[in-house]
Design a protein around this motif. Structure first.
Motif, short mmCIF file in Angstrom:
data_model
loop_
_atom_site.label_atom_id
_atom_site.label_comp_id
_atom_site.label_asym_id
_atom_site.label_seq_id
_atom_site.Cartn_x
_atom_site.Cartn_y
_atom_site.Cartn_z
N PRO A 148 0.80 -1.23 0.00
CA PRO A 148 0.00 0.00 0.00
C PRO A 148 0.83 1.28 0.00
O PRO A 148 0.44 2.28 -0.59
N ASP A 149 2.00 1.27 0.66
CA ASP A 149 2.83 2.47 0.72
C ASP A 149 3.93 2.41 -0.34
O ASP A 149 5.12 2.51 -0.06
N TYR A 150 3.50 2.27 -1.59
CA TYR A 150 4.45 2.11 -2.69
C TYR A 150 5.24 3.38 -2.97
O TYR A 150 6.24 3.35 -3.68
N ALA A 188 9.06 4.46 -4.78
CA ALA A 188 9.18 5.54 -5.76
C ALA A 188 10.18 6.59 -5.30
O ALA A 188 11.03 7.05 -6.08
N ARG A 189 10.13 6.96 -4.02
CA ARG A 189 11.05 7.97 -3.51
C ARG A 189 12.49 7.44 -3.49
O ARG A 189 13.44 8.18 -3.76
N GLY A 196 1.99 12.28 -2.04
CA GLY A 196 3.11 11.64 -1.36
C GLY A 196 4.45 11.94 -2.01
O GLY A 196 5.49 11.58 -1.48
N MET A 197 4.42 12.59 -3.18
CA MET A 197 5.64 12.92 -3.92
C MET A 197 5.64 14.41 -4.25
O MET A 197 6.02 14.83 -5.33
N VAL A 253 6.89 7.01 -14.13
CA VAL A 253 5.48 6.92 -14.49
C VAL A 253 4.78 5.92 -13.57
O VAL A 253 5.24 4.79 -13.40
N LEU A 254 3.68 6.36 -12.95
CA LEU A 254 2.76 5.46 -12.26
C LEU A 254 1.56 5.26 -13.17
O LEU A 254 0.94 6.23 -13.61
#
Length: 286
Positions: free
Chosen positions: A192-194, A198-199, A228-229, A254-255
């Motif tokens: 869930p905290d993907y 990414a960071r 979140g980003m 890219v998400l």
């Protein structure tokens, strides 16, 4: 009759001379020498050498380890399931502690070998450029044995065992070895905290082609990902896609959320010159 020369004074040699001799021994001889005493084990493991790859293959009753030394034909070692603890674990312990390895691929290893990964202990940090395989919560401990900044390519599929639950992202991002990984291929069912991955990718500026597949959470939106980003620049956004600049302006993150395959998500690094109109096709095609 054949004449065989014997050297009976090995135990009387100083360690410096033993090390000089070990330098010219092949892998098989070093491995046998290692089993003779604690001193010989220490000396044999002090001499590092390089191989291209080690691959594990298991198909029904056929179990094989393929050794690629890089300078002669590959060597295969065949083993039975009941030999893993007595034969294969000591062999890999020696390989991991003495070989600078280009690639270790255990994607097709048998389940019993996976269970032993968590028990390997490093006498010196492992030096392996590329790792491919399936990990559970317990076997992720294996990555603690790697030297910091050692791995360049990681292909990891997370398969929890029993009640292990979600991918332990908070623990995983703290492993020192991940800071050098430039090319990633992750498959994770539940994360869930993907944004933490990414960071991390933004921080270490991973290569184009890095990708993570994971399940989509219905209560999460692309707006949640952006929030979140917030310290990164968004260059393209839609209800199922977000595209952001990276530190290297020639790359974008890219998400993409697709409903085509049971609400799956992709995070992928692409070239910044990829046209907006083609970015979805590019992600799904590659």
């Amino acid at each position: 009759m054949t004449n065989q020369s014997k050297f009976e004074n090995w135990n009387f040699l100083p360690e410096e001379m033993k090390l000089s001799c070990i330098r010219f021994m092949d892998f098989k001889t070093r491995y046998r020498l290692r089993a003779t005493s604690h001193t010989e084990r220490r000396l044999a493991e002090a001499q590092k050498f390089s191989w291209e790859s080690v691959e594990m293959r298991s198909w029904r009753r056929r179990k094989e380890i393929l050794l690629n030394f890089g300078f002669r034909p590959k060597t295969s070692i065949y083993y039975q399931e009941n030999q893993i603890e007595s034969m294969i674990v000591p062999l890999f312990s020696f390989i991991f502690n003495t070989v600078k390895l280009g690639k270790f691929d255990f994607s097709w290893a048998d389940y019993d070998f996976y269970q032993h990964l968590q028990h390997f202990v490093a006498s010196s940090p492992y030096q392996i450029d590329s790792v491919s395989g399936t990990f559970s919560f317990q076997t992720l401990r294996f990555l603690n044995n790697f030297a910091p900044n050692s791995i360049k390519h990681l292909e990891l599929e997370y398969e929890p065992l029993g009640h292990e639950g979600r991918f332990p992202i908070n623990q995983f991002v703290l492993y020192p070895m991940i800071n050098s990984i430039k090319l990633w291929y992750l498959t994770v069912r539940t994360i869930p905290d993907y944004e933490r991955i990414a960071r991390k990718w933004m921080e270490i500026d991973v290569d184009v082609g890095s990708v993570m597949f994971f399940n989509y959470y219905e209560n999460r939106t692309t707006d949640d990902f952006v929030s979140g980003m917030e310290d990164y620049t968004v260059v393209q956004k839609s209800p199922n896609l977000v595209r952001m600049e990276m530190k290297d302006k020639e790359k974008h993150m890219v998400l993409y959320v697709t409903y085509k395959w049971d609400k799956k998500c992709f995070i992928k690094i692409v070239s910044s010159d990829s046209p907006e109109s083609q970015i979805t096709d590019f992600i799904l095609r590659n």
